[in-house]
Design a protein around this motif. Structure first.
Motif, mmCIF file in Angstrom:
data_model
loop_
_atom_site.group_PDB
_atom_site.id
_atom_site.type_symbol
_atom_site.label_atom_id
_atom_site.label_comp_id
_atom_site.label_asym_id
_atom_site.label_seq_id
_atom_site.Cartn_x
_atom_site.Cartn_y
_atom_site.Cartn_z
ATOM 1 N N ARG A 447 0.852 -1.195 0.000
ATOM 2 C CA ARG A 447 0.000 0.000 0.000
ATOM 3 C C ARG A 447 0.880 1.234 0.000
ATOM 4 O O ARG A 447 1.578 1.531 0.966
ATOM 5 N N ASN A 448 0.822 1.965 -1.103
ATOM 6 C CA ASN A 448 1.642 3.157 -1.259
ATOM 7 C C ASN A 448 0.968 4.395 -0.687
ATOM 8 O O ASN A 448 1.621 5.287 -0.130
ATOM 9 N N GLN A 481 -5.022 12.579 3.201
ATOM 10 C CA GLN A 481 -4.127 11.954 2.230
ATOM 11 C C GLN A 481 -2.890 11.432 2.962
ATOM 12 O O GLN A 481 -2.212 12.190 3.652
ATOM 13 N N ARG A 482 -2.618 10.136 2.811
ATOM 14 C CA ARG A 482 -1.496 9.520 3.528
ATOM 15 C C ARG A 482 -0.635 8.704 2.578
ATOM 16 O O ARG A 482 -1.147 8.073 1.648
ATOM 17 N N ALA A 489 4.952 1.585 7.210
ATOM 18 C CA ALA A 489 5.001 2.773 8.068
ATOM 19 C C ALA A 489 4.549 4.005 7.291
ATOM 20 O O ALA A 489 4.860 4.166 6.108
ATOM 21 N N LYS A 490 3.816 4.877 7.968
ATOM 22 C CA LYS A 490 3.345 6.103 7.332
ATOM 23 C C LYS A 490 4.511 7.042 7.098
ATOM 24 O O LYS A 490 5.293 7.329 7.996
ATOM 25 N N THR A 491 4.663 7.525 5.862
ATOM 26 C CA THR A 491 5.775 8.398 5.512
ATOM 27 C C THR A 491 5.358 9.847 5.292
ATOM 28 O O THR A 491 6.203 10.741 5.333
#
Length: 733
Positions: A447-448, A481-482, A489-491
């Motif tokens: 998941r990008n 928007q993530r 990990a969330k960037t």
């Protein structure tokens, strides 16, 4: 190319059944306040509607003369009497919509035998063709100089899906609509280029039974069947089934195989309650497609001589594009009173693609290039829920046409963590590409990014008199928007609540068949994740804001129709600066004039034409001030003519042409693509064979086999598609 990052959330709340004493609780709902307010207004409207049901019925009967607009629709090329979906504005005819629109009917699609989206809107001067048949670019177009947003710019029956690299089965649609310009109120976040909405074929009261067989050069054969009708007590249940198979060798000696099926069902559960279900599935694979050509590292101010895309000269071995699209939706519509309708719908779509694609980095006017190969897998999911109420009220002497609603949608992007992007050799566009690459098949997805939008909206068209009306609409959106790394990990993250996108319009009808209007719309488009062409690869850019002003007129007479629109669009600018960093800086201005007309001359001739004059520039940025905006032609013109041959009943001949003016390839205006014209011809013959209606069609696109460079994207070009020949035979049984 740019990848984009997306987002997520959840709906809540349901409308109470008629006659219940109270509304359901919205205390824990993410849309609680807006949805509750919507339902309160709706229920009040319902009570008023019941009290005036007979009055509404009389008004509906009095309004019957407007049917004349529908009749006019069938006698002119512009179809101004056709209904067009405007999202939160509800469905209106083109004549009643205070924005510039285009409708292409299924008959138009069949006669022109289209292969890509640029073909669909080939007769609209405000649309520039950036598409390439049988490639990942097949759905790219520019509207008023602005590229459509492949994440938010495409809908199917108003439902969102991810369009990138997807060529839809055009045989399955009743019409294809284009809403030009900013669409923030109508549909939420999206590019101000506009919205393309594909309207699927639906169940009909009359029995539908047809099969057609087609052929396209070089040797592509297709078979399509269309079945529909109603059954059960009182014809309560309806169905429409379309299925297509296409396979063969493309004009550049590549290959294509496509299988698609769509199904539309409805059930009249009661006199006032209707259930619908729609599904579309398509599996498509093309091989040996022409590579993309990139000019970001090009030295010089003139491009090499044009080449023809009718062979494998540019194609290294192993290239392919495989796509898989599924879209399902279901909904309920309840006629609360003669004046009020409630509806709710849910849709789910998935689009997957596997690309092994050549990318040629053009170096100089001699045609030398560095050959890179991109080998990737990507997947997208899109879920949407929406509830709407549409109806009429009166306050004193003013009649209100209201639309109220709430929506939730979540978009998820998956990309392959081990994608291949590597240099494999050099070559010349004037010689044979001999660079080899061994394809990778083990590409794992992660998941990008994801994007979530929650919104409430309302619009009111106030009829002040028989001639004057005012439209006011407001959408409030919570946007998230993530972005994520390969480890989950969330960037990156961008969130904003209460983003308001308004629309306003003033309309004047000097005659029932003419509308003058002026309108204003605002829109936001989501931020992009910077691709590997730029020095800041992986950076997440913030959303862009745009504003659109439009002044127009539409008239739809019995034998002719005409439209005109003056527009100005102000949009945040995005370009690669001198350090090759993709930035959002300053402002892009698009202002222009659109003119269109069509008429019938006697009983045999029908002619039409379109013009767009466009002036664009960059303003208030650190670089490129005063330059023309990349991808925006300064002038486009189209013309078409058809002739029904009186000596041979059922025979119709047609021809059309489109001229696209010069276009800047990048923001620095270093390279300019010269203008070019493409002409097409066609013929159709309708007859009866053994008691069955039968139609034969033939079409030749790019009649003169014109060579030209086509703009695709900032610093991307392709050779124009060569001459192609198509024919088909359709039998109703």
């Amino acid at each position: 190319m740019l990848n984009a990052r997306l987002k997520g959330a959840a709906p809540a709340g349901a409308c109470p059944a008629p006659g219940t004493a109270s509304l359901p609780s919205f205390k824990n709902s993410t849309l609680g306040l807006g949805t509750g307010a919507t339902l309160l207004v709706l229920c009040a409207a319902a009570q008023s509607g019941r009290a005036h049901a007979q009055e509404a019925t009389d008004k509906a009967a009095a309004a019957l003369p407007t049917v004349t607009a529908t009749a006019a629709e069938e006698t002119t090329l512009q179809h101004l009497g056709a209904k067009v979906s405007s999202g939160a504005l509800g469905a209106r005819t083109q004549l009643e919509t205070p924005f510039s629109t285009t409708v292409v009917k299924s008959e138009d699609l069949a006669e022109r035998q289209v292969s890509k989206l640029g073909d669909v809107f080939a007769l609209d001067a405000s649309v520039s063709d950036n598409s390439g048949a049988y490639s990942s670019w097949a759905s790219y177009i520019t509207v008023r100089g602005l590229p459509l947003d492949w994440q938010n710019g495409y809908r199917m029956d108003g439902k969102p899906f991810l369009s990138y690299a997807i060529t839809l089965p055009y045989e399955h649609f009743e019409q294809i609509e284009l809403l030009k310009g900013s669409s923030g109120f109508m549909y939420g976040f999206g590019s101000p280029g506009g919205i393309v909405n594909y309207v699927a074929k639906k169940p009909t009261d009359q029995l539908v039974r047809s099969i057609d067989i087609g052929y396209k050069s070089s040797s592509i054969w297709s078979e399509h069947v269309d079945l529909g009708g109603r059954f059960g007590a009182d014809d309560r249940f309806g169905y429409r089934l379309n299925a297509t198979h296409e396979e063969g060798k493309t004009f550049n000696d590549g290959g294509i195989r496509r299988d698609s099926v769509s199904l539309a069902l409805d059930a009249r559960l009661t006199r006032d309650l209707t259930w619908t279900f729609d599904a579309l599935y398509q599996k498509r694979k093309s091989t040996d497609q022409t590579p993309s050509i990139v000019t970001s590292g090009y030295t010089g101010t003139r491009l090499p001589a044009t080449i023809r895309e009718d062979g494998q000269k540019l194609v290294g071995p192993g290239q392919h594009l495989a796509t898989d699209l599924q879209l399902y939706s279901t909904g309920l519509q309840y006629k609360l009173t003669p004046d009020w309708t409630l509806s709710t719908s849910y849709s789910h779509s998935t689009s997957k693609r596997s690309r092994n694609e050549g990318i040629l980095y053009l170096q100089d006017a001699g045609g030398i290039y560095d050959d890179y190969r991109s080998d990737t897998r990507e997947g997208h999911r899109f879920d949407q829920w929406q509830a709407m109420a549409e109806g009429k009220l009166r306050t004193g002497s003013i009649e209100h046409q209201l639309t109220l609603g709430a929506s939730w949608q979540k978009q998820v992007n998956d990309y392959s963590s081990n994608s291949i992007y590597q240099w494999i050799g050099t070559g010349s566009i004037f010689g044979q590409n001999t660079n080899a690459y061994a394809s990778t098949t083990d590409l794992a997805l992660y998941r990008n990014s994801d994007i979530t939008q929650r919104a409430v909206f309302a619009s009111d068209t106030m009829k002040l008199s028989d001639r004057w009306s005012v439209l006011a609409g407001l959408r409030s959106t919570n946007y998230e928007q993530r972005g994520y790394g390969t480890d989950g990990a969330k960037t990156s993250e961008y969130a904003k609540k209460g983003v308001v996108t308004p629309t306003l319009a003033l309309m004047f009808k000097p005659a029932p068949d003419t509308t003058l209007y002026t309108s204003y719309v605002e829109s936001l488009e989501q931020g992009s994740s910077v691709g590997n062409l730029y020095a800041n690869e992986g950076e997440l850019l913030k959303p862009l804001k745009s504003k659109q002003y439009e002044l127009g007129i539409k008239t739809d007479r019995e034998r002719w129709s005409a439209t005109a629109a003056l527009f100005r669009i102000e949009r945040g600018a995005e370009y690669a600066n001198s350090a090759n960093v993709l930035v959002r800086d300053g402002q892009s201005i698009y202002q222009g004039l659109e003119l269109a007309a069509s008429t019938r001359l006697g009983s045999q001739w029908q002619i039409g034409g379109n013009l767009m004059f466009l002036d664009t520039s960059y303003r208030r940025g650190a670089e490129n001030i005063g330059n023309r905006v990349a991808g925006a032609p300064n002038f486009v013109a189209t013309a078409q003519v058809s002739y029904a041959v009186p000596q041979v009943p059922g025979l119709k001949l047609s021809a059309d042409a489109k001229y696209t003016g010069s276009t800047m390839l990048n923001a620095a205006n270093q390279l300019k693509l010269p203008g070019y014209a493409v002409a097409n011809i066609g013929a159709s013959y309708a007859t009866r064979i053994h008691g069955h209606d039968t139609t034969f069609r033939v079409a030749v696109n790019n009649l003169t086999n014109r060579r030209y460079w086509e703009y695709q994207y900032d610093n991307y070009i392709k050779p124009g598609d060569p001459r192609t020949f198509s024919l088909s035979a359709k039998l109703d049984f």
